[in-house]
Design an enzyme around this catalytic site. Structure first.
Site, PDB file in Angstrom:
ATOM      1  N   SER A 177       0.870  -1.228   0.105  1.00 13.75           N
ATOM      2  CA  SER A 177      -0.082   0.065   0.026  1.00 13.75           C
ATOM      3  C   SER A 177       0.742   1.317   0.063  1.00 13.75           C
ATOM      4  CB  SER A 177      -0.856   0.208   1.357  1.00 13.75           C
ATOM      5  OG  SER A 177      -1.541   1.101   1.599  1.00 13.75           O
ATOM      6  N   TYR A 216      -2.504  -1.614  10.354  1.00 16.71           N
ATOM      7  CA  TYR A 216      -2.564  -1.459   8.831  1.00 16.71           C
ATOM      8  C   TYR A 216      -1.047  -1.020   8.347  1.00 16.71           C
ATOM      9  CZ  TYR A 216      -4.119  -1.279   3.963  1.00 16.71           C
ATOM     10  OH  TYR A 216      -4.196  -1.284   2.629  1.00 16.71           O
TER      11      TYR A 216
END
Length: 260
Positions: free
Chosen positions: A142, A155
């Site tokens: 990401s 995350y």
């Protein structure tokens, strides 16, 4: 670029980014294993791909946090197709909360799915790739592999961790023909992102429209979401790139949100 007759495992591929990658790989001639915890959805996805592209596709039930389930799923692919050429570790979820309110159980769940899943699937696939002297492992990172945002402690930690794991496998696997890469998308309009919009609106005390326009897309060059098709093209590029020239590298696809 072609993946003709390559055996490809994509985790979390019953929907979202993983499903788009599976379609792109099948279109490029690959044999695609839809590895997902939701077996009915995985079977439906595999059936659709086989019908659409005339290539081989199978559904594999896989909880990426379970070593036994991962090993059994990978073995099913090896038994059917003789090995594994490409692994895309894509399975993931999102839970948002400030650190002080972040439940430890949620922290462990996030790291288990994103990091343990990448480790276990890589560990299971590597011996088969080493036996062939070739292979590609792709982690779904990401922008948060390189950047941080509020409310996403687990995350961000997990996505940063994937960078390190990729580099280690690149170092270990290079002489054995195995290369690794990390794809780092910006915000992609998937159910995972849709779920975050009301959650972040509540936590930040702003409207859902402001979450999209300011938090998610405010730093892009065109206020556009990255698409699943964009990421699928990057995944094909890495999988089909046959030399070690790019191993251990990451690529950001974020409409200019993050540039490096």
């Amino acid at each position: 670029m072609t993946l003709k007759d390559k055996a490809c495992i994509i985790t979390g591929a019953a929907s979202g980014i993983g499903n788009a990658i599976a379609h792109r790989y099948a279109k490029a001639g690959g044999k695609v294993a839809i590895a997902d915890i939701k077996m009915d959805a995985a079977q439906a996805a595999a059936d659709e791909i086989a019908k659409t592209y005339g290539t081989e596709a199978m559904a594999v039930e896989m909880d990426v946090t379970s070593e036994d389930a991962v090993n059994a799923g990978v073995q099913k692919v090896v038994d059917a197709w003789g090995g594994v050429d490409v692994l895309v570790s894509n399975a993931g979820i999102q839970i948002v909360n400030p650190v002080e309110d972040y439940a430890f159980a949620d922290w462990k769940k996030m790291l288990a799915i994103h990091l343990d899943g990448a480790f276990l699937t890589s560990k299971a696939c590597l011996p088969h790739m080493y036996a062939k002297g070739a292979g590609s492992i792709i982690f779904m990172g990401s922008v948060h592999s390189k950047e941080a945002s509020p409310l996403k402690s687990a995350y961000v930690t997990a996505k940063h961790g994937l960078m390190g794991l990729s580099r280690v496998i690149a170092k270990e696997g290079g002489k054995k023909g195995v290369r690794t890469n990390v794809i780092c998308p910006g915000f992609v309009k998937t159910p995972l992102v849709d779920k975050q919009i009301p959650e972040q609106a509540k936590e930040l005390g702003i409207s859902e429209d402001e979450v999209v326009s300011k938090v998610m897309l405010g730093q892009t060059v065109d206020t556009e979401f990255t698409t699943v098709e964009d990421i699928a093209e990057v995944a094909l590029f890495f999988a089909a790139f046959e030399t070690n020239a790019l191993t251990g590298q990451s690529l950001v696809a974020s409409h200019g949100w993050y540039m490096n």
